[in-house]
Design a protein around this motif. Structure first.
Motif, short mmCIF file in Angstrom:
data_model
loop_
_atom_site.label_atom_id
_atom_site.label_comp_id
_atom_site.label_asym_id
_atom_site.label_seq_id
_atom_site.Cartn_x
_atom_site.Cartn_y
_atom_site.Cartn_z
N ILE A 1 0.86 -1.19 0.00
CA ILE A 1 0.00 0.00 0.00
C ILE A 1 0.89 1.24 0.00
CG2 ILE A 1 -1.83 1.22 1.22
CD1 ILE A 1 -2.41 -1.58 2.60
N ASN B 1 -4.18 4.75 5.00
CA ASN B 1 -3.51 3.66 4.28
C ASN B 1 -2.68 2.80 5.22
OD1 ASN B 1 -2.86 5.69 1.33
ND2 ASN B 1 -4.53 4.27 1.72
N SER C 1 3.22 -1.17 3.94
CA SER C 1 2.93 0.19 3.47
C SER C 1 4.28 0.86 3.24
CB SER C 1 2.08 0.96 4.48
OG SER C 1 2.67 0.94 5.76
#
Length: 397
Positions: free
Chosen positions: A252, A294, A312
């Motif tokens: 992400i 996120n 992430s």
């Protein structure tokens, strides 16, 4: 699982006069050209290595008339050195840390040097331009089949043709995905699952920045939905193909700007989901908040999908991409700082590293910057906040 990512230096660089070689069985040995001696252990680290798997795409192994083993590439490159040496695997012992191999200057192609991804399939959202294009290009040039999930299919096809000029046999597919519409997200996931049974890599790269206040047809503020909510929903809808894969990964793309988010409590998130009124909207705050979401999503997804490696990452600051296309002022500012920021290839390196690095197998719930683990904000690491903020979609998908 984070503790294996220890700091280190470049101690694995060979001393002068030494060369790394491989046996026919893949064992790595070291030749000292001064003493004419050989040994199995690295002269600096004392570690042993082995090369495994097939040769990278485009390479083949040959034996010359005098019995010498040669490695030949389709681009008329011939060498005595096994190309898999670039990614030889150390015999892992508890005392052997994983060293940092890449940094902010590394490119996505250097991260993938010597890798063979021919048995992998990946989805990259927003892959027709900018960092997403370089991410898709790098994966495809190393044999991965890449599905470009984009709103504009014509631009996606143009991107594919551009990559195929470099590698004609590169494998692609396109998937229409309009992140401003939850219906489009649902249809895209449905079409993918009708065609494919597995998904090895999902890279949620698409994003928008500095747009005027507007609501989507679903009633959400656009930055919130495009950068976070729709990609969250897309991931959940692809649960079966992702979890059907062994060692699948979800990456992400967030941002260091998450540290400046105004969100602190679950009440703040409820207000965000309900969409703030226009007079309270500031595009920078909307972007920062979406990027915090996120990371919180990555944290909770890793908890709920323990068999999947979830990461992430931050691609880079003020990278010259199409992200600033909605503001002439920002486009000018991005142009001014361009000589001092990462190239698109460098910006794609961290997401590609998270998606493919062998040393990250078994690692999850980590945030990366410059191809290395770093600690996000305190709010981003709040497990209760992550669980409550993401609970609704996780149970009602």
């Amino acid at each position: 699982m984070i503790e294996i990512l220890n700091d280190s230096d470049s101690e694995d660089e060979l001393p002068p006069g030494w060369e790394e070689m491989t046996t026919n069985t893949g064992n790595v040995y070291y030749v000292n050209h001064y003493t004419k001696g050989t040994q199995w252990t690295h002269p600096r680290t004392g570690r042993t290595k082995i090369v495994e798997g097939e040769l990278p795409s485009g390479w083949k192994k040959c034996v010359s008339e005098d019995g010498q083993v040669l490695f030949v590439h389709h681009k008329n490159t011939t060498t005595y050195t096994d190309p898999r040496l670039a990614f030889a695997t150390e015999y892992r012992e508890s005392s052997q840390p994983v060293r940092q191999r890449f940094d902010g200057s590394s490119t996505a192609l250097s991260v993938l040097h010597g890798r063979d991804l021919r048995n992998k399939i990946a989805i990259v959202t927003g892959a027709n331009t900018g960092i997403g294009f370089e991410t898709a290009r790098s994966l495809a040039l190393h044999g991965c089949k890449v599905v470009l999930a984009c709103r504009d299919l014509k631009k996606a096809e143009e991107a594919i043709q551009k990559i195929k000029e470099e590698r004609q046999d590169a494998k692609f597919d396109v998937l229409h995905l309009d992140l401003s519409s939850l219906h489009s997200v649902k249809e895209a996931a449905k079409k993918y699952k009708q065609k494919y049974r597995v998904l090895n890599i999902l890279i949620l790269n698409a994003g928008i920045f500095a747009i005027p206040y507007q609501l989507t047809k679903d009633g959400y503020e656009t930055t919130f939905q495009v950068n976070y909510l729709s990609q969250f929903y897309f991931t959940l809808l692809l649960e079966h193909p992702i979890r059907s894969c062994r060692k699948s990964r979800v990456v992400i793309v967030s941002s260091e700007s998450h540290r400046f988010s105004s969100l602190q409590t679950i009440e703040d998130f409820h207000q965000l989901i309900l969409s703030p009124p226009a007079y309270k909207y500031w595009y920078m705050e909307a972007y920062n908040n979406s990027k915090l979401c996120n990371i919180l999503f990555a944290q909770e997804l890793a908890n709920r999908w323990p068999s999947v490696n979830v990461f992430s990452c931050h691609p880079g600051n003020m990278v010259s991409s199409s992200l600033s296309r909605y503001s002439w002022t920002l486009r000018f500012l991005f142009m001014l700082v361009r000589p001092f920021t990462k190239s698109l290839q460098q910006a794609a390196s961290t997401s590609v590293f998270c998606a493919t690095a062998p040393e990250l197998e078994g690692v999850t719930k980590c945030y990366f910057n410059n191809c290395y683990y770093c600690i996000p904000s305190i709010t981003a690491l709040d497990p209760e906040l992550a669980a409550k903020q993401n609970y609704g979609l996780l149970v009602k998908k």
